[in-house]
Scaffold this active site. Structure first.
Site, PDB file in Angstrom:
ATOM      1  N   GLU A 129      -4.597  -3.264  -9.698  1.00  0.00           N
ATOM      2  CA  GLU A 129      -4.165  -4.242 -10.479  1.00  0.00           C
ATOM      3  C   GLU A 129      -4.417  -5.801 -10.075  1.00  0.00           C
ATOM      4  O   GLU A 129      -4.093  -5.904  -8.851  1.00  0.00           O
ATOM      5  CB  GLU A 129      -2.795  -3.974 -10.855  1.00  0.00           C
ATOM      6  N   SER A 146      -2.276   1.341 -14.226  1.00  0.00           N
ATOM      7  CA  SER A 146      -2.527   3.020 -14.313  1.00  0.00           C
ATOM      8  C   SER A 146      -2.658   3.580 -12.726  1.00  0.00           C
ATOM      9  O   SER A 146      -3.819   3.837 -12.230  1.00  0.00           O
ATOM     10  CB  SER A 146      -3.733   3.384 -15.140  1.00  0.00           C
ATOM     11  N   GLU A 147      -1.452   3.593 -12.151  1.00  0.00           N
ATOM     12  CA  GLU A 147      -1.759   3.793 -10.919  1.00  0.00           C
ATOM     13  C   GLU A 147      -2.456   5.035 -10.581  1.00  0.00           C
ATOM     14  O   GLU A 147      -3.190   5.279  -9.541  1.00  0.00           O
ATOM     15  CB  GLU A 147      -0.285   3.717  -9.961  1.00  0.00           C
ATOM     16  N   ALA A 172       4.532  -0.190  -2.309  1.00  0.00           N
ATOM     17  CA  ALA A 172       4.734   1.306  -2.054  1.00  0.00           C
ATOM     18  C   ALA A 172       5.532   1.993  -2.971  1.00  0.00           C
ATOM     19  O   ALA A 172       5.395   3.302  -3.259  1.00  0.00           O
ATOM     20  CB  ALA A 172       5.168   1.222  -0.576  1.00  0.00           C
ATOM     21  N   ASP A 173       6.267   1.071  -3.595  1.00  0.00           N
ATOM     22  CA  ASP A 173       7.383   1.774  -4.433  1.00  0.00           C
ATOM     23  C   ASP A 173       6.723   2.389  -5.713  1.00  0.00           C
ATOM     24  O   ASP A 173       7.091   3.169  -6.357  1.00  0.00           O
ATOM     25  CB  ASP A 173       8.304   0.589  -5.268  1.00  0.00           C
ATOM     26  N   HIS A 182      11.022  -2.656  -5.276  1.00  0.00           N
ATOM     27  CA  HIS A 182      10.141  -3.235  -4.959  1.00  0.00           C
ATOM     28  C   HIS A 182      10.100  -3.665  -3.473  1.00  0.00           C
ATOM     29  O   HIS A 182       9.217  -4.561  -2.979  1.00  0.00           O
ATOM     30  CB  HIS A 182       9.640  -4.484  -5.686  1.00  0.00           C
TER      31      HIS A 182
END
Ligand SMILES: Cc1ncc(C[n+]2csc(CCOP(=O)(O)OP(=O)(O)O)c2C)c(N)n1
Ligand SMILES: [Mg+2]
Length: 819
Positions: free
Chosen positions: A497, A527-528, A552-553, A595
Site C-alpha cells: 500500500e 488487501s494485505e 505489524a498490527d 497500530h
C-alpha cells in the site's frame, strides 16, 4: 511525482448510471456433429481416457479409505482423501487445451485437476522432454520403480510415472511428487505446469494472481488458472485476489508492451457444496457464482457459468477465455458447474443431501453421458471405448499397487534430518533472469541517491555526534540495498500500500518512483492478504518480490499468507521450490492499540520463516542485502521509532558499497564483563541508556548484544557472553508474554545453566493494549525499568530506589490476572 490520472469534480459528480451486461449461463449448445469439426478422434479418446483414469484414481482411494482393500490389495491410508468423484469432466475440460506453460493452482480437492493437467502436458511434450523431466526430477527417484520392466512408449511411461508419483505423494512415500511432504491436499508438479494446491481453502485466490503477475512482468508465456471451490468464493483472500488481479493500472498505467490485464482465470469448481453447507441458497447471496464478476470491473470479469458436467463446454470456454487473456483483457471468472458424488471425505455419509438429489446427478453422469455421445457419433464402438477405459484403469491400479508397496516405495524417512533439511533453501541468487533490469534512470542521477550522498555515514563528524537531518539513517540503508538489487535482478518487484508516489508508507521508497517503471514498483489495493499472497505466487514462479505491510498490527489480515503460505511451500515441495520473498513489516508507536504492536513473536513462532529486526543503519543495509540475495522468505521488521537514527556503533560508518550480514548472527554492540543485556528491536536504544547509567552510577559494565534475528539464531555469541558475566537481562518492545525474548531466555537458561548466577530476566512491554502516545512510557520498557529489574532480580544496586515493581512476586501476581 504527481499522479497522471486527474480527478475531475465535474465528471465525478455528474449524473449517470452504471450498466451491466448479461452474464451467460450455460450458453454452449453445440451438437456432437458440430464438434466433429473441432476435435479429432484421438482428442475424443483422450478426453474419455482421462475422465476414466481420474474416476478410477478416486475410486481406489474411496475404497481403501472405506474398506481397506481394493481389488484384493489391502492398504491402510491414514491421511485425507478429498475426492472429486463426479467432477471429472470439469477437470479434464479445464486442462485439455492448457499448455505446459499454463499454470494451475488449486485446492484440497484437486486430485482430478492435477491428473488432468498432467495427462494433458504429457500429451503435448516430446519423448525427449518427458525423459529429461523424469530422469532429472529428484534424480530419477520417482522414475526408477516405474521404469523397471517397462515395455511401452515413453508417453505411457510418463503417465505411469505421474500417477505413481501422485499416489506415492498421498501415501507419504519418498517417491512422491513432493517427496511425500505435500500429501493429498497439496500435491503438485511444476514441470507439467501444476503449482501448489491449497488445503486452506481459497488460499490459491491470493497466490495465483502473483503467478500471473510474474508472467506479465517477466514476459513469460501462458496463463494461470486458480481452481477454487464454490464455498471458498466467500473467502476474503479470494475477493482480495480478484481485486488485486483486476487493478486498472495494468491497462491504464503499465507499459502496454507487457500485455495488459493479468492472465488469470479464477475457475470456480462449483459442486454446489462446501462440506455440507450450500453456498447458493444458504451461505452466500449471489446465487450464481458468475454474478460476482459484475461487481469487480466493467468487463464483469468476462464471467460466465458453464456446464462442467460435460467436458466440451469447458474446453470451449477455456479456449475462448484464454484468447481474451492473451489479448490482455484479463482477468476472467468462470463458474464451472459440477457435482461430487463422494462425500467431502470418505467418512462423510452425505446426510446433508437427499438420495434423490444424488441419484439425479448420477443419471446424467458425465462419463456415461459422454460415452453415449461418443457412441452416437459413431466414432467408436462400445468395445473400443471399453477397452480404452480398461487400459486407463489398469494403469491406475498398477500404480496404486506399486505406490502402496512399502518395499518398492519406502516411506519418507521421518527420523532423519529430511524435513529439517528442506525448511530453508539457504542459497544465494544474484538474479533470477539474465535480461537487463528495467530502470527509468541511471541510479547515479536519482535525486534520493544524490541526497544520500551528502549524508554522514559515521557516528561522529569532527568528534561531534551527527545531527539527525544529516545522518545516513535506516530508511536510507534499506533504500540503498533495494536499489542495488533492483539494478541487478530484473525479476525484482516491490509492492504494497502506498508504495509508489507516497514513497512507501514511511518514506523508505522515496526516490524509487523516479527510478522504476510501474510494473517493478506499484501501489497495491488495501488487501494485505493479496499483497503477501501475490508475493508468494511470484516467488513460487521463480521471481524475487518485496512486499510491504504498513503496520505489524495488520499481519492478521495476511495471517494465512504469512503463516501457511510464505512459510511452508519450500518444505511442502520437498525442497523443489524456493521462496525468494522479503516481507517488510513496519512496527509502529504513538498510534495506540491497533497500530503500535510488536508482533515479531507471531512470525518467530512459525516454522519456515527467517525473522529479522535490524535497528541500526549498518545492520539494516547488510541484512537487507542478505535477504535480497537469498532464496528464503524473510520477514524483515522495521521500527517506526528509529527510522531516522544514524549509525551509532560502527565507527568506520556504513559502507557505500555492497556487504552482507548473515541472517543468524547476534551483534555485540558494546563489551562489558558484569552483565549481559540482550535486546531485540529498538529496545537496543533503551538498553544503551540503561547501560550508560549502570556504568556511571554503579561502575557496572554491561555487555550489550542486539539479537537482530529471531530465526535462525546462532547462540554462540550469546552463550559466550553469558558464561562470562553470569547474568543476563533480555529486553524487547513486544509484550513480555510469549515474546521472542522468552524463547531466547529459556534457551539460554539451558545452554548456560551452570554459569548463571540467577535465572535470566525478561523485560518486555506490559501485557496490555498499547495505550495512547501520552501513556506509552507506562507500557514500553524504559531505561529505569531495566535498572529496577537488575536491582530487584539480579544484583542490588546501592542507593537505587526502584520506581516500578519488577520482582518475581509481581510477575506471578500479574500472571494470575492474565495481564
Ligand atoms: C480456510 C479454511 N476454512 C475451512 C476449511 C475446512 N474445509 C475444508 S473443505 C471445506 C469446504 C470447501 O468447499 P468448496 O470451496 O466448495 O470446495 P469443495 O470441497 O466443494 O471442493 C471446508 C469448510 C479449510 N480447509 N480452510
Ligand atoms: Mg464446493
Amino acid at each position: 511525482m504527481p499522479k497522471s490520472i486527474n480527478i475531475d469534480p465535474e465528471q465525478a459528480l455528474a449524473r449517470g448510471r452504471i450498466h451491466f451486461s448479461d452474464i451467460e449461463v450455460n450458453a454452449y449448445q453445440k451438437t456432437m456433429e458440430e464438434e466433429l469439426a473441432t476435435y479429432s478422434r484421438d482428442d475424443f479418446l483422450h478426453i474419455w481416457c482421462d475422465m476414466c483414469a481420474i474416476r478410477e484414481f478416486e475410486a481406489v482411494l474411496n475404497e481403501i479409505k472405506l474398506t481397506g482393500t481394493y481389488k484384493g490389495v489391502s492398504y491402510n491410508h491414514l491421511g485425507p482423501a478429498h475426492l472429486s468423484l463426479g467432477q471429472e469432466a470439469a477437470a479434464v475440460g479445464m486442462a485439455f487445451s492448457l499448455k505446459p506453460e499454463d499454470h494451475t493452482y488449486g485446492s484440497h480437492r484437486s486430485h482430478g485437476e492435477i491428473l488432468a493437467k498432467g495427462f494433458s502436458a504429457i500429451r503435448q511434450m516430446s519423448d525427449a522432454q518427458l525423459l529429461d523431466i523424469m530422469r532429472s526430477y529428484r534424480d530419477g527417484a520417482i522414475l526408477r520403480p516405474v521404469e523397471k520392466g517397462h515395455r511401452g512408449t515413453v508417453r505411457e511411461l510418463a503417465v505411469q510415472f505421474f500417477v505413481y508419483g501422485a499416489y506415492s505423494e498421498m501415501f507419504a512415500r519418498e517417491t512422491g511428487l513432493n517427496r511425500g511432504l505435500g500429501g493429498s491436499m497439496h500435491a503438485f508438479f511444476t514441470p507439467f505446469g501444476i503449482y501448489p494446491n491449497n488445503a486452506v481453502v481459497g488460499g490459491s485466490g491470493s497466490i495465483a494472481p502473483g503467478a500471473a503477475l510474474f508472467k506479465r512482468v517477466n514476459r513469460r508465456p501462458g496463463i494461470v488458472v486458480a481452481n477454487i471451490g464454490d464455498a471458498s468464493f466467500a473467502c476474503g483472500p479470494v475477493w482480495e485476489g480478484l481485486t488485486f488481479a483486476s487493478m486498472d493500472q495494468y491497462r491504464k498505467l503499465w507499459d502496454p508492451a507487457l500485455g495488459g490485464g493479468l492472465p488469470i482465470i479464477f475457475n470456480c469448481m462449483n459442486n454446489h457444496y462446501g462440506m455440507g453447507g450450500q453456498p447458493c441458497g444458504e451461505t452466500m447471496g449471489c446465487q450464481v457464482i458468475a454474478r460476482i464478476g459484475a461487481g469487480v470491473n466493467p468487463e464483469q470479469l468476462h464471467a460466465e457459468r458453464i456446464n462442467g458436467y460435460d467436458p466440451l463446454p469447458v474446453i470451449d470456454a477455456f479456449r475462448r477465455k484464454k484468447q481474451l487473456l492473451l489479448e490482455g483483457k484479463g482477468p476472467v471468472l468462470l463458474d464451472t458447474v459440477t457435482y461430487r458424488y463422494s462425500g467431502h471425505s470418505p467418512s462423510d455419509a452425505s446426510s446433508y443431501r437427499s438420495k434423490e438429489e444424488m441419484e439425479s446427478w448420477r443419471r446424467v453422469d458425465s462419463i456415461t453421458t459422454f460415452q453415449r455421445r461418443l457412441l452416437e457419433s459413431k466414432l467408436f464402438s462400445e468395445a473400443e471405448l471399453a477397452e480404452a477405459r480398461a487400459s486407463a484403469e489398469a494403469t491406475v491400479f498398477e500404480m496404486f499397487k506399486l505406490a502402496s508397496d512399502l518395499e518398492a516405495s519406502p516411506r519418507v524417512a521421518i527420523d532423519s534430518e529430511l524435513i529439517g533439511g528442506v525448511m530453508f533453501s539457504n542459497q544465494t541468487v544474484e538474479k533470477f533472469d539474465d535480461r537487463p533490469p528495467e530502470l527509468l534512470q541511471n541510479p547515479e542521477d536519482n535525486p534520493r541517491v544524490r541526497q544520500i550522498r551528502g549524508k554522514i555515514r559515521t557516528p561522529r563528524q569532527n568528534g561531534k555526534p551527527v545531527p539527525k537531518m544529516k545522518a545516513y539513517n535506516i530508511r536510507d540503508a534499506i533504500f540503498e540495498a533495494l536499489l542495488y538489487r533492483f539494478s541487478i535482478d530484473p525479476t525484482l518487484v516491490a509492492f504494497g500500500e502506498e508504495n509508489r508516489d507516497w514513497g512507501g508508507a514511511f518514506g523508505v521508497y522515496r526516490g524509487l518512483t523516479e527510478a522504476l517503471p510501474y510494473h517493478r514498483l506499484f501501489n497495491a489495493p488495501i488487501s494485505e492478504a493479496a499483497i503477501v499472497g501475490a508475493a508468494v505466487g511470484y516467488g513460487l514462479e521463480g521471481g524475487r518480490a518485496v512486499a510491504e505491510l504498513m503496520y505489524a498490527d495488520f499481519m492478521g489480515r495476511a495471517g494465512d499468507e504469512i503463516f501457511n503460505q510464505l512459510s511452508k511451500w519450500q518444505a511442502m515441495s520437498g525442497g523443489q521450490l524456493r521462496m525468494p520473498v522479503v516481507l517488510r513489516i513496519s512496527i509502529g508507536a504513538k498510534y495506540g492499540a491497533q497500530h503500535s504492536q510488536d508482533w515479531t513473536a507471531l512470525a518467530h513462532h512459525i516454522p519456515g520463516l527467517k525473522v529479522v529486526y535490524p535497528v541500526t543503519p549498518y545492520d539494516a543495509k547488510g541484512m537487507m542485502n542478505s535477504a535480497l540475495i537469498g532464496t528464503d522468505p524473510v520477514v524483515f521488521f522495521e521500527s517506526q521509532k528509529i527510522y531516522d537514527v544514524g549509525e551509532m556503533f560502527v565507527e568506520e560508518g556504513v559502507p557505500e558499497g555492497y556487504y552482507e550480514i548473515e541472517l543468524s548472527e547476534p551483534s555485540v554492540k558494546r563489551s562489558g564483563d558484569d552483565l549481559t543485556i540482550i535486546t531485540f528491536g529498538p529496545a537496543l536504544y533503551t538498553a544503551v541508556q540503561a547501560a550508560d547509567q549502570l556504568q556511571s552510577r554503579f561502575g557496572m559494565a554491561a555487555e550489550l548484544i542486539d539479537l537482530r534475528t529471531a530465526n535462525p539464531i546462532n547462540y554462540q555469541p550469546l552463550v559466550q557472553s553469558v558464561r562470562k558475566t553470569g547474568k543476563v537481562l533480555l529486553v524487547c518492545d513486544a509484550v513480555e508474554r510469549g515474546s521472542v525474548m522468552q524463547t531466547v531466555a529459556a534457551t539460554l537458561a539451558q545452554l548456560c545453566f551452570d554459569y548463571l548466577d540467577g535465572a535470566p530476566v525478561v523485560i518486555g512491554s506490559r501485557n496490555w493494549i498499547t495505550p495512547a502516545a501520552e501513556l506509552e512510557a507506562m507500557f514500553f520498557p524504559q531505561p529505569s525499568w531495566l535498572i529496577d529489574a537488575i536491582h530487584q532480580r539480579i544484583r542490588p544496586l546501592e542507593g537505587w530506589v526502584p520506581a516500578t515493581n519488577q520482582t518475581l512476586e509481581e510477575l506471578a501476581r500479574r500472571s494470575k490476572l492474565g495481564v
